[in-house]
Design a protein around this motif. Structure first.
Motif, PDB file in Angstrom:
ATOM      1  N   GLU A   1       0.820  -1.203   0.000  1.00  0.00           N
ATOM      2  CA  GLU A   1       0.000   0.000   0.000  1.00  0.00           C
ATOM      3  C   GLU A   1       0.866   1.270   0.000  1.00  0.00           C
ATOM      4  O   GLU A   1       0.474   2.305  -0.546  1.00  0.00           O
ATOM      5  CB  GLU A   1      -0.926  -0.008   1.218  1.00  0.00           C
TER       6      GLU A   1
ATOM      7  N   TRP B   1      -8.094  -1.703  -5.255  1.00  0.00           N
ATOM      8  CA  TRP B   1      -7.038  -1.473  -6.245  1.00  0.00           C
ATOM      9  C   TRP B   1      -7.421  -2.029  -7.613  1.00  0.00           C
ATOM     10  O   TRP B   1      -7.031  -1.488  -8.648  1.00  0.00           O
ATOM     11  CB  TRP B   1      -5.728  -2.101  -5.777  1.00  0.00           C
ATOM     12  N   ARG B   2      -8.165  -3.129  -7.599  1.00  0.00           N
ATOM     13  CA  ARG B   2      -8.579  -3.730  -8.871  1.00  0.00           C
ATOM     14  C   ARG B   2      -9.853  -3.114  -9.429  1.00  0.00           C
ATOM     15  O   ARG B   2     -10.306  -3.481 -10.502  1.00  0.00           O
ATOM     16  CB  ARG B   2      -8.787  -5.240  -8.674  1.00  0.00           C
TER      17      ARG B   2
ATOM     18  N   ASP C   1      -0.131   0.613 -13.994  1.00  0.00           N
ATOM     19  CA  ASP C   1      -1.260  -0.276 -14.271  1.00  0.00           C
ATOM     20  C   ASP C   1      -1.457  -1.170 -13.051  1.00  0.00           C
ATOM     21  O   ASP C   1      -0.758  -2.159 -12.868  1.00  0.00           O
ATOM     22  CB  ASP C   1      -0.986  -1.111 -15.521  1.00  0.00           C
ATOM     23  N   LYS C   2      -2.398  -0.802 -12.184  1.00  0.00           N
ATOM     24  CA  LYS C   2      -2.585  -1.518 -10.929  1.00  0.00           C
ATOM     25  C   LYS C   2      -2.925  -2.982 -11.151  1.00  0.00           C
ATOM     26  O   LYS C   2      -2.405  -3.865 -10.472  1.00  0.00           O
ATOM     27  CB  LYS C   2      -3.672  -0.843 -10.089  1.00  0.00           C
ATOM     28  N   ARG C   3      -3.818  -3.257 -12.084  1.00  0.00           N
ATOM     29  CA  ARG C   3      -4.229  -4.640 -12.317  1.00  0.00           C
ATOM     30  C   ARG C   3      -3.041  -5.503 -12.752  1.00  0.00           C
ATOM     31  O   ARG C   3      -2.888  -6.632 -12.314  1.00  0.00           O
ATOM     32  CB  ARG C   3      -5.335  -4.691 -13.374  1.00  0.00           C
TER      33      ARG C   3
ATOM     34  N   TRP D   1       2.327   2.692  -9.225  1.00  0.00           N
ATOM     35  CA  TRP D   1       1.807   1.760 -10.224  1.00  0.00           C
ATOM     36  C   TRP D   1       1.221   2.507 -11.406  1.00  0.00           C
ATOM     37  O   TRP D   1       0.354   3.364 -11.239  1.00  0.00           O
ATOM     38  CB  TRP D   1       0.707   0.870  -9.631  1.00  0.00           C
TER      39      TRP D   1
ATOM     40  N   LEU E   1      -0.613  -5.975  -9.699  1.00  0.00           N
ATOM     41  CA  LEU E   1      -1.198  -6.883  -8.709  1.00  0.00           C
ATOM     42  C   LEU E   1      -1.286  -8.304  -9.240  1.00  0.00           C
ATOM     43  O   LEU E   1      -1.085  -9.270  -8.498  1.00  0.00           O
ATOM     44  CB  LEU E   1      -2.592  -6.389  -8.303  1.00  0.00           C
TER      45      LEU E   1
ATOM     46  N   GLU F   1       1.715   2.332  -3.522  1.00  0.00           N
ATOM     47  CA  GLU F   1       0.566   2.299  -4.434  1.00  0.00           C
ATOM     48  C   GLU F   1       0.652   3.369  -5.524  1.00  0.00           C
ATOM     49  O   GLU F   1       0.248   3.144  -6.663  1.00  0.00           O
ATOM     50  CB  GLU F   1      -0.715   2.491  -3.617  1.00  0.00           C
ATOM     51  N   ASP F   2       1.199   4.525  -5.185  1.00  0.00           N
ATOM     52  CA  ASP F   2       1.243   5.619  -6.159  1.00  0.00           C
ATOM     53  C   ASP F   2       2.299   5.430  -7.241  1.00  0.00           C
ATOM     54  O   ASP F   2       2.445   6.278  -8.124  1.00  0.00           O
ATOM     55  CB  ASP F   2       1.468   6.957  -5.447  1.00  0.00           C
TER      56      ASP F   2
END
Length: 242
Positions: free
Chosen positions: A170, A218-219, A178-180, A176, A183, A173-174
């Motif tokens: 977490e 996040w997703r 492409d979060k998907r 990313w 992850l 997090e900033d």
């Protein structure tokens, strides 16, 4: 050679109560490590054994945390070819020494592990989450702290890594794009553990990690759920009847 570094006074000086001595020792260690383009696994394990017992000897709580934070800063100073072998040697050492860690000393090692999970994610973030490096990191994690079947890996280590994984993820997090995608890669070792773990409590712990609400956010899963609820409510709303 790391053997020389292990036997050097600056390893012991990292546990000194004198700040100047500690800082000089840390700078010496950083200078030594940052100059290496390659270090053998044997030498890294010898080095980490020295660092492990350096923390073991530090009894003052505030200095324990400082030392752990300092040790966790080391990956950021390493050459790219040394980072993953260095992290691997860390986890191998923790797994090997786990059974010897006394209850009164456990907290400082749990804190060190948390710091190293964070350091790993910061390093991956610095590579812009390069897919090949993330996969190599996954392989390293699956090999030791989250190995689904190797009974030599302490379950306490597995549980703790699972406990802190998303907390430390977490914090980056900033970073990313492409979060998907990130992850999907970074959670593969946890998914494998949830499916292939020999012990049911370990599988359940991995599944709890995967069910964490932060992953859903996040997703974008919760947002989609809210949208669907909004559509349902709109369809059911018939206005005010005359």
């Amino acid at each position: 050679m790391a053997t020389e570094a292990q036997n050097s006074p600056f390893i012991k000086n990292l546990a000194s109560s004198d700040k100047r001595t500690r800082d000089q020792a840390l700078n010496s260690l950083r200078a030594y490590l940052s100059a290496q383009t390659q270090i053998s696994e044997l030498d890294l394990l010898k080095l980490w054994k020295g660092l492990f017992y350096c923390l073991w000897m530090q009894d003052k709580p505030h200095l324990q945390n400082r030392l752990s934070t300092d040790l966790a800063s080391l990956p950021s100073t390493l050459r790219p070819t040394v980072v993953l072998p260095f992290l691997r040697a860390f986890y191998i050492t923790i797994a090997r020494e786990w059974v010897n860690i006394e209850a009164l000393r456990m907290d400082k090692y749990l804190f060190l592990i948390r710091q190293y999970v964070n350091a790993s994610f910061k390093w991956l973030a610095s590579t812009k989450w390069d897919q090949d490096l993330v996969r190599q990191w996954n392989h390293m994690v699956e090999e030791t702290p989250l190995h689904p079947k190797d009974m030599k890996v302490p379950n306490g280590l597995r549980y703790h890594v699972l406990d802190v994984l998303l907390d430390e993820l977490e914090k980056v997090e900033d970073t990313w794009d492409d979060k998907r995608e990130v992850l999907g890669l970074i959670m593969e070792p946890v998914e494998r553990l949830a499916k292939e773990g020999i012990l049911k409590p370990v599988r359940l712990a991995a599944k709890e990690c995967l069910a964490d609400d932060r992953l859903k956010v996040w997703r974008g899963e919760e947002a989609n759920k809210d949208d669907e609820m909004g559509e349902d409510e709109e369809e059911e709303w018939g206005g005010i009847e005359d």
